[in-house]
Structure formats: structure tokens, C-alpha cells
Design a protein around this motif. Structure first.
Motif, PDB file in Angstrom:
ATOM      1  N   GLN A 273       3.364  -0.653  -4.648  1.00  0.00           N
ATOM      2  CA  GLN A 273       2.091  -0.066  -4.224  1.00  0.00           C
ATOM      3  C   GLN A 273       2.167   1.453  -4.145  1.00  0.00           C
ATOM      4  O   GLN A 273       1.249   2.152  -4.585  1.00  0.00           O
ATOM      5  CB  GLN A 273       1.690  -0.645  -2.863  1.00  0.00           C
ATOM      6  N   ARG A 274       3.269   1.984  -3.613  1.00  0.00           N
ATOM      7  CA  ARG A 274       3.363   3.419  -3.351  1.00  0.00           C
ATOM      8  C   ARG A 274       4.040   4.213  -4.471  1.00  0.00           C
ATOM      9  O   ARG A 274       3.727   5.381  -4.682  1.00  0.00           O
ATOM     10  CB  ARG A 274       4.134   3.653  -2.047  1.00  0.00           C
ATOM     11  N   LEU A 275       4.987   3.574  -5.172  1.00  0.00           N
ATOM     12  CA  LEU A 275       5.723   4.269  -6.225  1.00  0.00           C
ATOM     13  C   LEU A 275       5.291   3.849  -7.622  1.00  0.00           C
ATOM     14  O   LEU A 275       5.687   4.469  -8.612  1.00  0.00           O
ATOM     15  CB  LEU A 275       7.230   4.037  -6.070  1.00  0.00           C
ATOM     16  N   GLY A 276       4.511   2.774  -7.698  1.00  0.00           N
ATOM     17  CA  GLY A 276       4.003   2.316  -8.990  1.00  0.00           C
ATOM     18  C   GLY A 276       4.949   1.436  -9.767  1.00  0.00           C
ATOM     19  O   GLY A 276       4.673   1.097 -10.921  1.00  0.00           O
ATOM     20  N   CYS A 277       6.071   1.037  -9.166  1.00  0.00           N
ATOM     21  CA  CYS A 277       7.025   0.160  -9.849  1.00  0.00           C
ATOM     22  C   CYS A 277       7.944  -0.463  -8.810  1.00  0.00           C
ATOM     23  O   CYS A 277       7.906  -0.113  -7.628  1.00  0.00           O
ATOM     24  CB  CYS A 277       7.837   0.946 -10.883  1.00  0.00           C
ATOM     25  N   SER A 278       8.785  -1.381  -9.242  1.00  0.00           N
ATOM     26  CA  SER A 278       9.720  -2.034  -8.328  1.00  0.00           C
ATOM     27  C   SER A 278      10.840  -1.070  -7.946  1.00  0.00           C
ATOM     28  O   SER A 278      11.054  -0.058  -8.626  1.00  0.00           O
ATOM     29  CB  SER A 278      10.322  -3.276  -8.991  1.00  0.00           C
ATOM     30  N   PRO A 279      11.570  -1.365  -6.859  1.00  0.00           N
ATOM     31  CA  PRO A 279      12.675  -0.480  -6.460  1.00  0.00           C
ATOM     32  C   PRO A 279      13.716  -0.284  -7.565  1.00  0.00           C
ATOM     33  O   PRO A 279      14.172   0.833  -7.795  1.00  0.00           O
ATOM     34  CB  PRO A 279      13.274  -1.189  -5.244  1.00  0.00           C
ATOM     35  N   SER A 280      14.080  -1.363  -8.249  1.00  0.00           N
ATOM     36  CA  SER A 280      15.086  -1.252  -9.307  1.00  0.00           C
ATOM     37  C   SER A 280      14.562  -0.435 -10.484  1.00  0.00           C
ATOM     38  O   SER A 280      15.311   0.367 -11.071  1.00  0.00           O
ATOM     39  CB  SER A 280      15.521  -2.645  -9.778  1.00  0.00           C
ATOM     40  N   GLU A 281      13.287  -0.603 -10.832  1.00  0.00           N
ATOM     41  CA  GLU A 281      12.698   0.176 -11.921  1.00  0.00           C
ATOM     42  C   GLU A 281      12.648   1.658 -11.561  1.00  0.00           C
ATOM     43  O   GLU A 281      12.919   2.521 -12.402  1.00  0.00           O
ATOM     44  CB  GLU A 281      11.291  -0.337 -12.239  1.00  0.00           C
ATOM     45  N   PHE A 282      12.289   1.963 -10.313  1.00  0.00           N
ATOM     46  CA  PHE A 282      12.234   3.363  -9.875  1.00  0.00           C
ATOM     47  C   PHE A 282      13.618   3.991  -9.946  1.00  0.00           C
ATOM     48  O   PHE A 282      13.776   5.119 -10.415  1.00  0.00           O
ATOM     49  CB  PHE A 282      11.697   3.448  -8.443  1.00  0.00           C
ATOM     50  N   ARG A 283      14.609   3.258  -9.491  1.00  0.00           N
ATOM     51  CA  ARG A 283      15.987   3.773  -9.523  1.00  0.00           C
ATOM     52  C   ARG A 283      16.454   3.995 -10.960  1.00  0.00           C
ATOM     53  O   ARG A 283      17.113   4.999 -11.259  1.00  0.00           O
ATOM     54  CB  ARG A 283      16.909   2.795  -8.787  1.00  0.00           C
ATOM     55  N   GLN A 284      16.119   3.097 -11.862  1.00  0.00           N
ATOM     56  CA  GLN A 284      16.499   3.252 -13.262  1.00  0.00           C
ATOM     57  C   GLN A 284      15.830   4.457 -13.895  1.00  0.00           C
ATOM     58  O   GLN A 284      16.441   5.210 -14.657  1.00  0.00           O
ATOM     59  CB  GLN A 284      16.138   1.984 -14.048  1.00  0.00           C
ATOM     60  N   GLN A 285      14.544   4.653 -13.580  1.00  0.00           N
ATOM     61  CA  GLN A 285      13.802   5.799 -14.118  1.00  0.00           C
ATOM     62  C   GLN A 285      14.449   7.108 -13.678  1.00  0.00           C
ATOM     63  O   GLN A 285      14.613   8.049 -14.459  1.00  0.00           O
ATOM     64  CB  GLN A 285      12.349   5.763 -13.670  1.00  0.00           C
ATOM     65  N   LYS A 286      14.807   7.196 -12.395  1.00  0.00           N
ATOM     66  CA  LYS A 286      15.401   8.410 -11.867  1.00  0.00           C
ATOM     67  C   LYS A 286      16.790   8.645 -12.452  1.00  0.00           C
ATOM     68  O   LYS A 286      17.188   9.773 -12.703  1.00  0.00           O
ATOM     69  CB  LYS A 286      15.476   8.348 -10.329  1.00  0.00           C
ATOM     70  N   ASN A 287      17.556   7.549 -12.653  1.00  0.00           N
ATOM     71  CA  ASN A 287      18.884   7.699 -13.228  1.00  0.00           C
ATOM     72  C   ASN A 287      18.818   8.195 -14.671  1.00  0.00           C
ATOM     73  O   ASN A 287      19.645   8.988 -15.115  1.00  0.00           O
ATOM     74  CB  ASN A 287      19.634   6.363 -13.187  1.00  0.00           C
ATOM     75  N   LYS A 288      17.791   7.735 -15.414  1.00  0.00           N
ATOM     76  CA  LYS A 288      17.620   8.191 -16.786  1.00  0.00           C
ATOM     77  C   LYS A 288      17.227   9.666 -16.819  1.00  0.00           C
ATOM     78  O   LYS A 288      17.595  10.402 -17.727  1.00  0.00           O
ATOM     79  CB  LYS A 288      16.531   7.365 -17.487  1.00  0.00           C
ATOM     80  N   GLY A 289      16.407  10.089 -15.788  1.00  0.00           N
ATOM     81  CA  GLY A 289      15.972  11.481 -15.752  1.00  0.00           C
ATOM     82  C   GLY A 289      17.108  12.401 -15.375  1.00  0.00           C
ATOM     83  O   GLY A 289      17.081  13.575 -15.665  1.00  0.00           O
TER      84      GLY A 289
END
Length: 289
Positions: A273-289
Motif C-alpha cells: 500500500q505504501r511502497l507500491g510493492c512487496s517487501p522483497s520486491e522493494f529490497r530487490q529494487q534497492k539492491n539493483k539501484g
């Protein structure tokens, strides 16, 4: 207290509740429990910073103000960067400032806008006051040093607020409500919000500690800052969640428990709801960045 002034570029002043850095490489993550207010003034070059996930570039004559409810990360600077960073703790701020509604108007303006661009005249005026402060701050053998510095720092920060006043539209309050009162309440709420970890989610929790009803607290905060108490709480919690997922090596389950979510499923729904994705997806996105 430590004081270093071997040359102009490496000047730094460090005390328990107030610091000045002129070398941007000294930019560090301060003890969050002190609720630091940070003021960055750029003289030359560029300073890049991410605040609550939004990138900003601070350029000459820009002044930026960062309050404890913001998460600053990914700082970068050009080789020719020159400027200063002045920081004071929440306790120091309360001690040297009376409850001035006009001052808090300017603080909330900076809180919403993060940075403003000063004219050459405004920048020169602010720099002149800063250099006066810097000349006095090194005289630690003064008999009344603490008293003099408190007055000088208060004058410098008020002068900064004066320079900002040209960029801030006047705010009016309803005749039946004292302007000072709602700003006092709002500032007390934000101080409490920024100094309590993990972030309590109930407006009632803050209202109880500030001796107000939840409705009165939320109304006062809304009129002073433009956001309700609940909106402030969820913004702070979202930043706390994002920061933990991005920077902590703990598992998602451990983060969920540490932030006092009732269960992992609820934590996952909150992130979507707040980040627009699941916790694991958010963590993966940030790790790729």
C-alpha cells in the motif's frame, strides 16, 4: 567539546548539541535520538542528496533545511563544493528559542519545500552573519563563553529566519485560535514522533503524552503543517520501513517484528500500500539501484 580550525576549509565546531562543518565530507549520520535540525548552505559547486527517496541538487545560494522526520541518504558533492552545514539538537532548539509562532511558520515552510534559492544580496547577508559567528566561536577562553555562544547562535538562527521570510507567504489563523498554540502543539508532536522508535501508529498514543484529545491534536497539527497527525505518522513509519528494508541485513520477518507489525502478512500489505510493492520486491529494487 572539540574545536578544529587549522585552516578555512577544514573548520569544524563540535559540541554536544550544536555542530558546524565546512567540509562536506564531514557529513555524517547523527544520533537520531537527538532530533537534529540541519541547515546546509551552498556557496560553490554542487551537493546532491536524497531526502525521503527524492533526489535534490543543492547549488550556489541554495539553502536547505532538514528536520528529524526526513531520512537523508546518498550524499554526493562536486570536487569544488564549498558551503557549511550547521546542526542543532531538539533540546538545544527548545532551549534557545521561545515559542515563536512566526519562527515555526518558517520552519514548516522549509519542511515542506526542503530548499530555497537566495538572491545574491540575501546570500551575502547570511554569509556575513555566519563569518561573525565563526570568529567568535573559537574564543573558548571567554569567561562567559557558554552564555555568549547561546546568544550568538540564537541571533544567527533568527537572522537566518529573517532571510527566509522573504520567501514565505504570510499565514493567518482563525481569530478564535492563538497561532502560537497550534505551532507549539505541532512541534511537540513532531519532536515526539521523530524521537520514538519504532514509530507508534496510534494518534491516541501521542495525544496521551501531550495531554490532548486525539481530535484536538490532529486538528492543531493539520492547521499548523497542512497534514493531519495520522498522515505524519504514516509518512514517518513508511520511511522507517523503507530505511530498514534498504539498509538492514535482517530478514523481512525480523524487520516486521522489530517494527511491531502484528504479523508478516499485515507487514506485506502495508508495504504494498505504501511502497507500491512487496517487501522483497522493494529490497530487490534497492539492491539493483
Amino acid at each position: 567539546m572539540q574545536l578544529e580550525s587549522n585552516n578555512e576549509e577544514s573548520f569544524r565546531f563540535l559540541s554536544e548539541h550544536f555542530v558546524i562543518f565546512e567540509n562536506a565530507k564531514d557529513f555524517v549520520r547523527f544520533d537520531e535520538n537527538k532530533g537534529w535540525r540541519m541547515l546546509l548552505f551552498c556557496l560553490d559547486g554542487r551537493f546532491q542528496i536524497e531526502v525521503n527517496g527524492t533526489p535534490y541538487t543543492i547549488e550556489p545560494n541554495d539553502i536547505a533545511f532538514c528536520t528529524p522526520d526526513k531520512i537523508a541518504a546518498h550524499t554526493m558533492m562536486s570536487p569544488d563544493f564549498k558551503g557549511y552545514l550547521a546542526c542543532c539538537s531538539a533540546n538545544f532548539s527548545k532551549r534557545i528559542f521561545p515559542n515563536s509562532a512566526d519562527l515555526w511558520n518558517k520552519v514548516f515552510y522549509m519542511n515542506r519545500n526542503f530548499k530555497i534559492h537566495l538572491s545574491d544580496k540575501e546570500a551575502a547577508e547570511l554569509l556575513e552573519d555566519y563569518h561573525f559567528l565563526k570568529r567568535k566561536i573559537v574564543h573558548i577562553d571567554h569567561l562567559y563563553y557558554d552564555e555568549v555562544m547561546r546568544c550568538l547562535l540564537q541571533a544567527f538562527l533568527y537572522q537566518t529566519a529573517h532571510v527566509l521570510s522573504n520567501h514565505i507567504a504570510a499565514e493567518t489563523a482563525p481569530a478564535e485560535e492563538p497561532l502560537q498554540s497550534r505551532h507549539q502543539i505541532c512541534q511537540a508532536f513532531i519532536d515526539l514522533l521523530s524521537s520514538t522508535k519504532p514509530v507508534p501508529r496510534s494518534v491516541q498514543w501521542y495525544a496521551d503524552r501531550l495531554c490532548k484529545t486525539p481530535r484536538y491534536l490532529s486538528t492543531a497539527v493539520k492547521r499548523a503543517s497542512g497534514k493531519t497527525a495520522s498522515e505524519w505518522i504514516h509518512e514517518a513509519l513508511t520511511r522507517e520501513v523503507a530505511d530498514a528494508l534498504k539498509n538492514s541485513a535482517k530478514s523481512i520477518k525480523e524487520i516486521s517484528d522489530e517494527l511491531e507489525f502484528p504479523n508478516l502478512s499485515f507487514f506485506g500489505r502495508y508495504c504494498r500500500q505504501r511502497l507500491g510493492c512487496s517487501p522483497s520486491e522493494f529490497r530487490q529494487q534497492k539492491n539493483k539501484g
